[in-house]
Structure formats: C-alpha cells, structure tokens
Design a protein around this motif. Structure first.
Motif, PDB file in Angstrom:
ATOM      1  N   ALA A 156       0.814  -1.213   0.000  1.00 24.48           N
ATOM      2  CA  ALA A 156       0.000   0.000   0.000  1.00 24.48           C
ATOM      3  C   ALA A 156       0.850   1.266   0.000  1.00 24.48           C
ATOM      4  O   ALA A 156       0.409   2.311  -0.470  1.00 24.48           O
ATOM      5  CB  ALA A 156      -0.935  -0.005   1.212  1.00 24.48           C
ATOM      6  N   ALA A 157       2.072   1.174   0.513  1.00 25.76           N
ATOM      7  CA  ALA A 157       2.938   2.350   0.567  1.00 25.76           C
ATOM      8  C   ALA A 157       3.619   2.643  -0.764  1.00 25.76           C
ATOM      9  O   ALA A 157       4.336   3.640  -0.894  1.00 25.76           O
ATOM     10  CB  ALA A 157       4.001   2.168   1.646  1.00 25.76           C
ATOM     11  N   THR A 158       3.388   1.796  -1.772  1.00 24.93           N
ATOM     12  CA  THR A 158       3.985   2.007  -3.089  1.00 24.93           C
ATOM     13  C   THR A 158       3.484   3.312  -3.697  1.00 24.93           C
ATOM     14  O   THR A 158       2.287   3.597  -3.681  1.00 24.93           O
ATOM     15  CB  THR A 158       3.624   0.840  -4.027  1.00 24.93           C
ATOM     16  OG1 THR A 158       4.084  -0.377  -3.463  1.00 24.93           O
ATOM     17  CG2 THR A 158       4.255   1.036  -5.397  1.00 24.93           C
ATOM     18  N   MET A 180      -0.576   3.996  -3.260  1.00 24.62           N
ATOM     19  CA  MET A 180      -1.672   3.137  -3.681  1.00 24.62           C
ATOM     20  C   MET A 180      -2.676   2.950  -2.549  1.00 24.62           C
ATOM     21  O   MET A 180      -3.885   2.877  -2.789  1.00 24.62           O
ATOM     22  CB  MET A 180      -1.126   1.785  -4.137  1.00 24.62           C
ATOM     23  CG  MET A 180      -0.333   1.854  -5.439  1.00 24.62           C
ATOM     24  SD  MET A 180      -1.343   2.457  -6.823  1.00 24.62           S
ATOM     25  CE  MET A 180      -2.602   1.178  -6.915  1.00 24.62           C
ATOM     26  N   GLY A 181      -2.207   2.884  -1.319  1.00 23.05           N
ATOM     27  CA  GLY A 181      -3.123   2.780  -0.191  1.00 23.05           C
ATOM     28  C   GLY A 181      -4.011   4.004  -0.076  1.00 23.05           C
ATOM     29  O   GLY A 181      -5.220   3.895   0.178  1.00 23.05           O
ATOM     30  N   GLY A 238      -4.901  -2.030  11.886  1.00 27.32           N
ATOM     31  CA  GLY A 238      -5.662  -0.931  12.453  1.00 27.32           C
ATOM     32  C   GLY A 238      -6.434  -0.225  11.349  1.00 27.32           C
ATOM     33  O   GLY A 238      -7.205  -0.824  10.612  1.00 27.32           O
ATOM     34  N   ARG A 239      -6.186   1.078  11.203  1.00 24.86           N
ATOM     35  CA  ARG A 239      -6.849   1.863  10.159  1.00 24.86           C
ATOM     36  C   ARG A 239      -6.003   1.965   8.900  1.00 24.86           C
ATOM     37  O   ARG A 239      -6.368   2.662   7.950  1.00 24.86           O
ATOM     38  CB  ARG A 239      -7.129   3.281  10.685  1.00 24.86           C
ATOM     39  CG  ARG A 239      -8.128   3.323  11.826  1.00 24.86           C
ATOM     40  CD  ARG A 239      -8.285   4.737  12.330  1.00 24.86           C
ATOM     41  NE  ARG A 239      -7.028   5.267  12.839  1.00 24.86           N
ATOM     42  CZ  ARG A 239      -6.746   6.555  12.952  1.00 24.86           C
ATOM     43  NH1 ARG A 239      -7.608   7.451  12.542  1.00 24.86           N
ATOM     44  NH2 ARG A 239      -5.593   6.946  13.457  1.00 24.86           N
ATOM     45  N   TYR A 240      -4.861   1.285   8.869  1.00 24.67           N
ATOM     46  CA  TYR A 240      -3.918   1.481   7.772  1.00 24.67           C
ATOM     47  C   TYR A 240      -3.839   0.246   6.890  1.00 24.67           C
ATOM     48  O   TYR A 240      -3.702  -0.891   7.361  1.00 24.67           O
ATOM     49  CB  TYR A 240      -2.534   1.824   8.329  1.00 24.67           C
ATOM     50  CG  TYR A 240      -2.534   3.096   9.120  1.00 24.67           C
ATOM     51  CD1 TYR A 240      -2.462   4.334   8.493  1.00 24.67           C
ATOM     52  CD2 TYR A 240      -2.645   3.061  10.505  1.00 24.67           C
ATOM     53  CE1 TYR A 240      -2.481   5.504   9.223  1.00 24.67           C
ATOM     54  CE2 TYR A 240      -2.672   4.240  11.250  1.00 24.67           C
ATOM     55  CZ  TYR A 240      -2.584   5.451  10.606  1.00 24.67           C
ATOM     56  OH  TYR A 240      -2.621   6.612  11.321  1.00 24.67           O
ATOM     57  N   ILE A 241      -3.941   0.483   5.583  1.00 18.29           N
ATOM     58  CA  ILE A 241      -3.824  -0.589   4.599  1.00 18.29           C
ATOM     59  C   ILE A 241      -2.351  -0.949   4.427  1.00 18.29           C
ATOM     60  O   ILE A 241      -1.497  -0.077   4.356  1.00 18.29           O
ATOM     61  CB  ILE A 241      -4.415  -0.146   3.246  1.00 18.29           C
ATOM     62  CG1 ILE A 241      -5.883   0.271   3.410  1.00 18.29           C
ATOM     63  CG2 ILE A 241      -4.296  -1.262   2.219  1.00 18.29           C
ATOM     64  CD1 ILE A 241      -6.480   0.888   2.145  1.00 18.29           C
ATOM     65  N   ARG A 242      -2.076  -2.257   4.358  1.00 15.35           N
ATOM     66  CA  ARG A 242      -0.693  -2.706   4.173  1.00 15.35           C
ATOM     67  C   ARG A 242      -0.465  -3.349   2.804  1.00 15.35           C
ATOM     68  O   ARG A 242       0.573  -3.150   2.196  1.00 15.35           O
ATOM     69  CB  ARG A 242      -0.309  -3.700   5.281  1.00 15.35           C
ATOM     70  CG  ARG A 242      -0.271  -3.100   6.671  1.00 15.35           C
ATOM     71  CD  ARG A 242       0.080  -4.146   7.709  1.00 15.35           C
ATOM     72  NE  ARG A 242       1.376  -4.728   7.469  1.00 15.35           N
ATOM     73  CZ  ARG A 242       2.528  -4.206   7.900  1.00 15.35           C
ATOM     74  NH1 ARG A 242       2.514  -3.089   8.599  1.00 15.35           N
ATOM     75  NH2 ARG A 242       3.670  -4.798   7.668  1.00 15.35           N
ATOM     76  N   LEU A 243      -1.436  -4.140   2.330  1.00 17.88           N
ATOM     77  CA  LEU A 243      -1.200  -4.896   1.102  1.00 17.88           C
ATOM     78  C   LEU A 243      -2.464  -4.925   0.256  1.00 17.88           C
ATOM     79  O   LEU A 243      -3.582  -5.043   0.760  1.00 17.88           O
ATOM     80  CB  LEU A 243      -0.775  -6.329   1.443  1.00 17.88           C
ATOM     81  CG  LEU A 243      -0.289  -7.203   0.280  1.00 17.88           C
ATOM     82  CD1 LEU A 243       0.995  -6.636  -0.327  1.00 17.88           C
ATOM     83  CD2 LEU A 243      -0.062  -8.645   0.753  1.00 17.88           C
TER      84      LEU A 243
END
Length: 288
Positions: free
Chosen positions: A216-218, A239-240, A272-277
């Motif tokens: 997601a950090a891409t 992307m996230g 949590g509230r954060y998208i990783r993948l």
C-alpha cells in the motif's frame, strides 16, 4: 598537457562560467548541470540534490505510517528490546497506547542501556518511558525539505514526526532521509544489500495468474511505471491512499474491493486503520 596545467585551465574556465550570476533557481540549476566539464560527477549530483530540496516536500521522502516501527507507551522492557533486536533501529516514536495519533516522544535505543545495566547488576529499576523519551519534533507533510533541515538543526534532533492536514501522524522523517536526497542512498551495516524495495513493492501473486500484490505504501507513479496503469496521483501519493480515497468512509477495510479504471483492487491486509497490502487485477476485456 600536465595535470597542473589542466587543473589551472579548468579553474579559469569555471571562473569564466560563473562570471554571470544566475538570477533564478532554475538558472542556478542549469549552471550546475552545465558545469560537469569542470566538476566531478559526484559533486554535480550533490549540488543538484541541494538545489532540489526546496522543491521536495517532506511527504516525498518520509517513511509512511504503515512502515514505521513504533513503541507503545505500555510496552515493558522485554517488549521494547525484542523490537530493537528485530529492527536494529536507533530511534523509535513512542505512541500513546490509548491514542494512535498521540506521539509521546522519541525513544533512543541507547537510552535503554543504563536501565539494562542496573537490572543486570540486580537493581530493581522501573522503566518509565515518559522519563527517557526525547521531545518530538512535528512537521507538516507538505513542508519543504529545506525547512525540515533547518528545523532538525534548530531542535538538534535526527527524527521528526510527520503530520497530515488533519493533525494525524502520517509517518516519520529522518536526517538520513534528507542526506539521501543530496548524496543518494546511504547503505549502513544493517541494510540488506540484496534488497530492491522498488521491485519487491510490486510482485506477481504466487497463486493467482494475472494478479499483482502491491504494498500500500507504493507510490502511484511507481505502480504506473511498473504495471502500465494510469492511476491519478494529483491528490494522493500512494496506492493505499488511492484505495482509501475510492472507498470513502469504510469502517472495516479488510477485504474491501474497489474498481479504479480498468483495475479491480482488493485490500488483503490491514493494520488498524492502515492498509498494508493490495491485490490488483486487470478486469476482463479491459486492454491487452
């Protein structure tokens, strides 16, 4: 021609080249770029990096929140040491265990040494993070990188907490991030020399044909370059962020599916509230 004569000629040529003072930053940047015949390539690259700082926002060089290794305010010494041994960082933001957007301070790993020494000596010493963390420096994600440099210098710290327009923690940025903007990547003894983060951010799904796994950090621009997508990055950078923008107000992002252009994007991992993948799949009959 001897080396001395060549060096003397280069200095005279450089002085003539600099005889007309540049009037704008772009003029100065062009002057630096055109000076490669007089200066070493590394020197020119470094000067270009310095001149690019005012045009670079903090969010372009920071480590995004999902990738930040943080310490919780209620962690005990064993928990903290496990994190330090696994990640081998020298500094960690300390987050309030009751409020994910409240940063209590910055923990320096070396500040744990006196406590460890006393405990090894048999002394009952309590760990009070509030007593040993350093005061955090906050900076806006839209601030210029040269502003960040001056702020770090004034505060005499090496890490700042980056906040977004709503005051929420967006990530962290360090003095090393700034230096890498000037001199290029800095590899230390803890870096994996075989790691290529640009490639590892986007990989084919090992079990699903035609599906890509994307961190997601891409950066959106990196995804566009790698997969030939044309996602818009005018309002968000990652992307996230693009998926969160498309999904809107969703309480549980795990498994959320959005369609952006010709692509179906599925959230496969959140923290949590954060998208990783994310999973990206080109929809049928939507291009080659």
């Amino acid at each position: 021609m001897s080396d001395d004569n060549s060096s003397s000629w280069s200095m005279r040529g450089l002085k003539r080249w600099l005889s007309t003072a540049p009037e704008t930053r772009d003029d100065l940047l062009k002057l630096v770029q055109d000076s490669r015949q007089f200066l070493e390539p590394d020197t020119v690259d470094m000067l270009e990096g310095v001149l690019d700082l005012p045009a670079t926002q903090v969010r372009e060089i920071m480590t995004p929140r999902p990738q930040v290794t943080a310490i919780s305010s209620d962690d005990d010494l064993a928990d903290i040491l496990a994190v330090v041994l696994e990640t081998e960082h020298s500094r960690y933001p300390v987050i309030d265990s009751h409020d994910n957007d409240a940063v209590l301070g910055i923990l320096l790993a070396k500040d744990l040494l006196p406590i460890m020494r006393d405990r090894l000596a048999g002394k009952e010493v309590a760990l009070r993070l509030a007593d040993i963390v350093r005061k955090p420096l906050f900076i806006s994600e839209t601030a210029r990188s040269d502003t960040l440099l001056r702020s770090l210098q004034r505060a005499q710290v090496h890490m700042a907490i980056v906040v977004d327009e709503f005051g929420s923690v967006a990530g962290v940025v360090t003095m090393e991030d700034l230096l890498e903007e000037i001199v290029g990547d800095i590899v230390d003894e803890h870096d994996d020399l075989n790691e290529d983060s640009d490639i590892n951010n986007i990989i084919p799904h090992p079990e699903k044909a035609g599906v890509w796994l994307v961190q997601a950090a891409t950066l959106i621009c990196d995804c566009n370059d790698e997969l030939g997508t044309n996602f818009d990055d005018t309002e968000v950078d990652t992307m996230g962020g693009l998926v969160m923008q498309a999904a809107g107000a969703v309480s549980d992002l795990q498994g959320e599916v959005v369609q952006i252009g010709d692509w179906q994007i599925t959230v496969v991992d959140v923290e949590g509230r954060y998208i990783r993948l994310l999973e990206l799949e080109l929809l049928p009959n939507q291009g080659e």
